[in-house]
Design a protein around this motif. Structure first.
Motif, PDB file in Angstrom:
ATOM      1  N   THR A  14       0.748  -1.193   0.082  1.00  0.00           N
ATOM      2  CA  THR A  14      -0.200   0.548   0.042  1.00  0.00           C
ATOM      3  C   THR A  14       1.109   1.142  -0.272  1.00  0.00           C
ATOM      4  OG1 THR A  14      -2.017  -1.314   1.092  1.00  0.00           O
ATOM      5  CG2 THR A  14      -1.398   1.898   1.361  1.00  0.00           C
ATOM      6  N   LEU A  15       0.945   2.560  -0.881  1.00  0.00           N
ATOM      7  CA  LEU A  15       0.818   3.481  -1.077  1.00  0.00           C
ATOM      8  C   LEU A  15       1.060   4.592  -0.461  1.00  0.00           C
ATOM      9  CD1 LEU A  15       3.268   1.987  -4.700  1.00  0.00           C
ATOM     10  CD2 LEU A  15       4.306   3.331  -1.788  1.00  0.00           C
ATOM     11  N   LYS A  16       0.822   5.363   0.780  1.00  0.00           N
ATOM     12  CA  LYS A  16       0.098   6.250   1.063  1.00  0.00           C
ATOM     13  C   LYS A  16       0.612   7.415   0.964  1.00  0.00           C
ATOM     14  CE  LYS A  16      -3.268   3.850   3.499  1.00  0.00           C
ATOM     15  NZ  LYS A  16      -4.959   4.042   3.154  1.00  0.00           N
ATOM     16  N   ARG A  29      -3.231   4.362  -6.730  1.00  0.00           N
ATOM     17  CA  ARG A  29      -3.752   2.409  -7.079  1.00  0.00           C
ATOM     18  C   ARG A  29      -3.001   2.683  -8.700  1.00  0.00           C
ATOM     19  NH1 ARG A  29      -7.874   0.935  -3.480  1.00  0.00           N
ATOM     20  NH2 ARG A  29      -8.471   2.518  -2.066  1.00  0.00           N
ATOM     21  N   GLY A  30      -2.489   2.674  -8.421  1.00  0.00           N
ATOM     22  CA  GLY A  30      -1.732   2.431  -9.951  1.00  0.00           C
ATOM     23  C   GLY A  30      -1.256   1.841 -10.129  1.00  0.00           C
ATOM     24  N   GLN A  31      -0.626   1.779 -11.532  1.00  0.00           N
ATOM     25  CA  GLN A  31       0.877   0.495 -11.509  1.00  0.00           C
ATOM     26  C   GLN A  31       1.965   0.238 -10.940  1.00  0.00           C
ATOM     27  OE1 GLN A  31       2.488   0.763 -15.815  1.00  0.00           O
ATOM     28  NE2 GLN A  31       2.231  -1.768 -16.419  1.00  0.00           N
ATOM     29  N   ARG A  32       2.218  -0.165 -10.253  1.00  0.00           N
ATOM     30  CA  ARG A  32       3.549  -0.268  -9.571  1.00  0.00           C
ATOM     31  C   ARG A  32       4.529  -0.777 -10.014  1.00  0.00           C
ATOM     32  NH1 ARG A  32      -0.693   0.878  -6.139  1.00  0.00           N
ATOM     33  NH2 ARG A  32      -0.572  -0.590  -4.216  1.00  0.00           N
ATOM     34  N   SER A  33       4.843  -0.125 -10.872  1.00  0.00           N
ATOM     35  CA  SER A  33       6.657  -0.344 -11.613  1.00  0.00           C
ATOM     36  C   SER A  33       7.124   1.877 -11.633  1.00  0.00           C
ATOM     37  CB  SER A  33       6.521   0.271 -13.279  1.00  0.00           C
ATOM     38  OG  SER A  33       5.947   1.411 -13.990  1.00  0.00           O
ATOM     39  N   ALA A  38       7.679   7.401 -10.777  1.00  0.00           N
ATOM     40  CA  ALA A  38       7.493   8.420 -10.762  1.00  0.00           C
ATOM     41  C   ALA A  38       6.469   9.917 -11.216  1.00  0.00           C
ATOM     42  CB  ALA A  38       8.284   8.202 -11.504  1.00  0.00           C
ATOM     43  N   ASP A  39       5.971   9.046 -12.108  1.00  0.00           N
ATOM     44  CA  ASP A  39       4.946   9.769 -12.510  1.00  0.00           C
ATOM     45  C   ASP A  39       3.607  10.748 -11.830  1.00  0.00           C
ATOM     46  OD1 ASP A  39       5.694   9.747 -15.228  1.00  0.00           O
ATOM     47  OD2 ASP A  39       5.013   8.386 -16.001  1.00  0.00           O
ATOM     48  N   TYR A  40       3.488   9.699 -10.772  1.00  0.00           N
ATOM     49  CA  TYR A  40       2.869   9.955  -9.869  1.00  0.00           C
ATOM     50  C   TYR A  40       3.320  11.294  -9.571  1.00  0.00           C
ATOM     51  CZ  TYR A  40      -0.479   9.286  -5.672  1.00  0.00           C
ATOM     52  OH  TYR A  40      -1.470   9.661  -4.719  1.00  0.00           O
ATOM     53  N   HIS A 300      -5.000 -10.582  -7.163  1.00  0.00           N
ATOM     54  CA  HIS A 300      -3.905 -10.690  -7.833  1.00  0.00           C
ATOM     55  C   HIS A 300      -3.349  -9.894  -7.979  1.00  0.00           C
ATOM     56  CE1 HIS A 300      -6.059 -14.948  -9.172  1.00  0.00           C
ATOM     57  NE2 HIS A 300      -7.513 -14.123  -9.923  1.00  0.00           N
ATOM     58  N   ARG A 301      -4.012  -8.512  -7.407  1.00  0.00           N
ATOM     59  CA  ARG A 301      -3.636  -7.608  -7.904  1.00  0.00           C
ATOM     60  C   ARG A 301      -2.129  -6.919  -6.650  1.00  0.00           C
ATOM     61  NH1 ARG A 301      -6.372  -1.480  -8.638  1.00  0.00           N
ATOM     62  NH2 ARG A 301      -4.706   0.073  -8.502  1.00  0.00           N
ATOM     63  N   TYR A 302      -2.334  -7.125  -5.636  1.00  0.00           N
ATOM     64  CA  TYR A 302      -2.161  -7.082  -4.937  1.00  0.00           C
ATOM     65  C   TYR A 302      -1.138  -8.663  -3.870  1.00  0.00           C
ATOM     66  CZ  TYR A 302      -3.950  -2.677  -4.169  1.00  0.00           C
ATOM     67  OH  TYR A 302      -5.030  -1.356  -4.608  1.00  0.00           O
ATOM     68  N   THR A 303       0.212  -8.018  -2.861  1.00  0.00           N
ATOM     69  CA  THR A 303       0.298  -9.368  -2.912  1.00  0.00           C
ATOM     70  C   THR A 303       0.178 -10.124  -1.876  1.00  0.00           C
ATOM     71  OG1 THR A 303       2.628  -7.995  -3.143  1.00  0.00           O
ATOM     72  CG2 THR A 303       3.208  -9.961  -1.851  1.00  0.00           C
ATOM     73  N   LEU A 304      -0.723  -9.289  -1.006  1.00  0.00           N
ATOM     74  CA  LEU A 304      -1.328 -10.009   0.197  1.00  0.00           C
ATOM     75  C   LEU A 304      -2.437  -9.419   1.159  1.00  0.00           C
ATOM     76  CD1 LEU A 304      -0.600 -11.987   2.612  1.00  0.00           C
ATOM     77  CD2 LEU A 304       1.159  -9.902   4.081  1.00  0.00           C
ATOM     78  N   LEU A 305      -4.117  -9.816   0.822  1.00  0.00           N
ATOM     79  CA  LEU A 305      -4.359  -9.255   1.724  1.00  0.00           C
ATOM     80  C   LEU A 305      -4.814  -9.361   2.861  1.00  0.00           C
ATOM     81  CD1 LEU A 305      -6.827  -8.900  -1.409  1.00  0.00           C
ATOM     82  CD2 LEU A 305      -6.460  -7.052  -0.296  1.00  0.00           C
ATOM     83  N   ARG A 306      -5.042  -8.862   4.089  1.00  0.00           N
ATOM     84  CA  ARG A 306      -5.735  -9.533   5.179  1.00  0.00           C
ATOM     85  C   ARG A 306      -6.643  -8.417   6.043  1.00  0.00           C
ATOM     86  NH1 ARG A 306       0.028  -8.982   8.886  1.00  0.00           N
ATOM     87  NH2 ARG A 306      -1.536 -10.115   9.735  1.00  0.00           N
TER      88      ARG A 306
END
Length: 311
Positions: A14-16, A29-33, A38-40, A300-306
Motif C-alpha cells: 500500500t502506498l499512502k 492505486r496505479g501500476q507498480r512500476s 515517478a509520474d504520479y 491478484h493485484r496485491y501481494t497480500l490481503l488481510r
C-alpha cells in the motif's frame, strides 16, 4: 500492527500520500512500476492552484466542475499560504484558482476572500466568511463544498469507495437525467444526513453499470432505479416515485441496518407488517448477490490481503 491499524492498511503493498503531516484519503492505486510511480509523484508535486491573469478566465471556468477561487492582494501572504495548503489536500476534488493584486481588486471590496462556484451554469456562488488564516476552518468549509454528499461511482473509483467499508445507497440514472439526480440529492440531504458515516450515497450511469442492474433484474430502460448494495446482497427501493414521500427513503436505509431487508427476502414480510387475519408465509427466497463487492481490491493485484481484525 499499530501503524497498520492507525493508517487503515489492509493489503500489501500500500502506498499512502501525506501532505503537511496529513494522510490523503486517496492512496496510490496505479501500476507498480518505476515510470508510473515517478509520474504520479511529479503530478503530486505540481502546483495545485492555477493563477489567472484575467477575471474572464474565471467567467469561462468549467462549470461542470467544483471551483474554489481565492482573490488576494499579495501572493506572499499568510492568507494565500493557508489557501494553498488546503488546495494541496483537496485538489483532486475541486479546481482551485487564484487572482492577485490589480487583477483581483474588483473582487476584494472587503479584503481578501474565497468563493465557491458549484457545478451548473445558474448555481449561485458561496462566500467563505471565516478567518483566512485558520487552516482548520478553511479546510472544513472547502471539504464540505468539494466532496459532495452524493458522489458518482465509476470503475476508476469503485475500489476506493468499496474499501471505505460502508454499504452503498445508489441511484442508477441515465447520464443526461439530471432531474432524477437532483431529486435524489435533495432527499438524501433532507432524510438521510444523520446516516452519513453509516452508508455511502452514490449515483451511477445506467449504461456503464448495466451488469449490476441485471443482477436486480433491471435494464437502463427501467432507470431511474434506487438500490442498496450491502456487499452481501442488493436490495431495490420499490418505487422511485415514492422518493419524495417523507421518511420513505430513510426507512429503506434503516431497514437495512436493522436486518429487516435481509429477513424479508428470506422469509417474507415481518409479522408486524402483515394485516390481521392474513397467513404468514415463509418465502424461501434470496436477494441478488452484491455486484459492487467485485470492485474491491483484488487478490491478484496485491501481494497480500488481510482482514482488518488480523492486523
Amino acid at each position: 500492527a499499530d501503524i497498520a491499524q492507525r493508517y487503515r492498511i489492509s493489503k500489501y503493498p500500500t502506498l499512502k500520500l501525506f501532505r503537511n503531516g496529513m494522510m490523503m484519503k486517496r492512496e496510490y492505486r496505479g501500476q507498480r512500476s518505476v515510470t508510473a510511480i515517478a509520474d504520479y509523484i511529479r503530478q503530486q508535486k505540481s502546483n495545485p492552484v492555477r493563477e489567472v491573469q484575467d477575471l474572464e478566465e474565471i467567467n469561462t471556468a468549467d462549470r461542470s466542475r467544483r471551483n474554489i477561487i481565492g482573490y488576494f492582494e499579495q501572493k506572499d501572504s499568510d492568507n494565500y499560504r493557508t489557501f494553498e495548503r488546503v488546495a494541496n489536500i483537496l485538489h483532486d476534488d475541486c479546481v482551485f484558482l487564484s487572482a492577485f493584486g490589480a487583477i483581483s481588486k474588483a473582487e476584494r471590496f472587503s479584503g481578501d476572500n474565497i468563493i465557491y462556484k458549484p457545478p451548473g451554469e445558474n448555481a449561485p456562488d458561496m462566500v467563505y466568511l471565516g478567518s483566512l488564516t485558520n487552516f482548520d476552518l478553511i479546510y472544513a468549509w472547502t471539504q464540505d463544498k468539494c466532496v459532495p454528499l452524493v458522489r458518482e461511482i465509476t470503475f476508476e473509483n469503485g475500489e476506493e469507495l468499496t474499501e471505505e467499508g460502508l454499504p452503498f445507497l445508489i441511484l442508477f440514472h441515465m447520464k443526461d437525467d439530471l432531474e432524477s439526480l437532483e431529486k435524489f440529492q435533495q432527499e438524501v440531504a433532507r432524510q438521510l444526513i444523520s446516516e452519513k458515516g453509516t452508508i455511502n450515497f452514490l449515483h451511477a450511469d445506467c449504461d456503464k453499470f448495466r451488469h449490476p442492474l441485471l443482477h436486480i433484474q433491471k435494464t437502463p430502460a427501467d432507470c431511474p432505479v434506487i438500490a442498496i448494495d450491502s456487499f452481501r446482497h442488493m436490495y431495490v427501493f420499490p418505487d422511485f416515485s415514492d422518493l419524495s414521500v417523507p421518511g420513505k427513503l430513510k426507512q429503506f436505509v434503516l431497514d437495512l441496518h436493522s436486518g429487516k431487508l435481509h429477513r424479508e427476502f428470506h422469509h417474507g414480510p415481518d409479522p408486524t407488517d402483515v394485516a390481521p387475519g392474513q397467513p404468514i408465509q415463509d418465502l424461501a427466497s434470496s436477494p441478488p448477490e452484491s455486484s459492487f463487492q467485485k470492485l474491491a481490491p483484488s487478490e491478484h493485484r496485491y501481494t497480500l490481503l488481510r482482514e482488518k481484525d488480523e492486523l
